[in-house]
Design a protein around this motif. Structure first.
Motif, mmCIF file in Angstrom:
data_model
loop_
_atom_site.group_PDB
_atom_site.id
_atom_site.type_symbol
_atom_site.label_atom_id
_atom_site.label_comp_id
_atom_site.label_asym_id
_atom_site.label_seq_id
_atom_site.Cartn_x
_atom_site.Cartn_y
_atom_site.Cartn_z
ATOM 1 N N SER A 120 -42.839 17.797 -33.391
ATOM 2 C CA SER A 120 -41.520 16.968 -33.512
ATOM 3 C C SER A 120 -41.616 16.083 -32.606
ATOM 4 N N ILE A 121 -40.990 14.831 -32.753
ATOM 5 C CA ILE A 121 -40.780 13.567 -31.826
ATOM 6 C C ILE A 121 -39.433 13.858 -31.501
ATOM 7 N N GLN A 122 -39.048 13.796 -30.405
ATOM 8 C CA GLN A 122 -37.697 13.866 -29.703
ATOM 9 C C GLN A 122 -37.619 12.856 -28.785
ATOM 10 N N GLY A 123 -36.370 12.164 -29.372
ATOM 11 C CA GLY A 123 -35.834 10.751 -28.658
ATOM 12 C C GLY A 123 -34.808 11.231 -27.356
ATOM 13 N N TRP A 124 -34.833 10.470 -26.338
ATOM 14 C CA TRP A 124 -34.098 10.681 -24.952
ATOM 15 C C TRP A 124 -33.382 9.485 -24.545
#
Length: 125
Positions: A82-86
């Motif tokens: 998954s690609i998790q944004g912060w």
């Protein structure tokens, strides 16, 4: 790492399980020779970062890649990424040049008057 592009979709915040895990997805279309539709998920308190963004905006999203292992009931091991944004920031100001200082008109500069005729061609090539 970062993903940059135009917002294609901003999803609603979803809540899962009894502990109230929250997730919100955004899709950004990159602007390159072969545009990609990249889905980035924001979780827990980071879901609120997407509240002020809308479809069509140019953004830059700071991301982390996440990977996990799962064993299904048949005993097969599966892997998921998954690609998790912060962090997310709008790019409109940069794209329109609003952050650049104003350029004075050419006639605002005085001509150089202290040139010597001997110095006109002192380049070594």
């Amino acid at each position: 790492m970062e993903v940059q592009g135009r917002i294609k979709m901003v999803g609603e915040t979803q809540t899962f399980g009894s502990n109230g895990f929250r997730k919100r997805e955004i899709v950004v279309t990159t602007e390159e020779q072969y545009p990609q539709h990249i889905m980035v998920e924001f979780v827990q308190d980071k879901t609120d970062l997407l509240n002020s963004y809308q479809v069509g905006q140019q953004v830059k999203i700071s991301i982390n890649l996440r990977g996990r292992e799962w064993v299904n009931p048949q005993g097969e091991t599966k892997y998921f990424n998954s690609i998790q944004g912060w962090r997310i920031e709008a790019l409109q100001a940069e794209a329109s040049g609003e952050n650049l200082p104003p350029v004075p008109p050419a006639d605002a500069f005085e001509p150089a008057g202290d040139l010597k005729e001997d110095d006109h061609d002192d380049l070594p090539f």
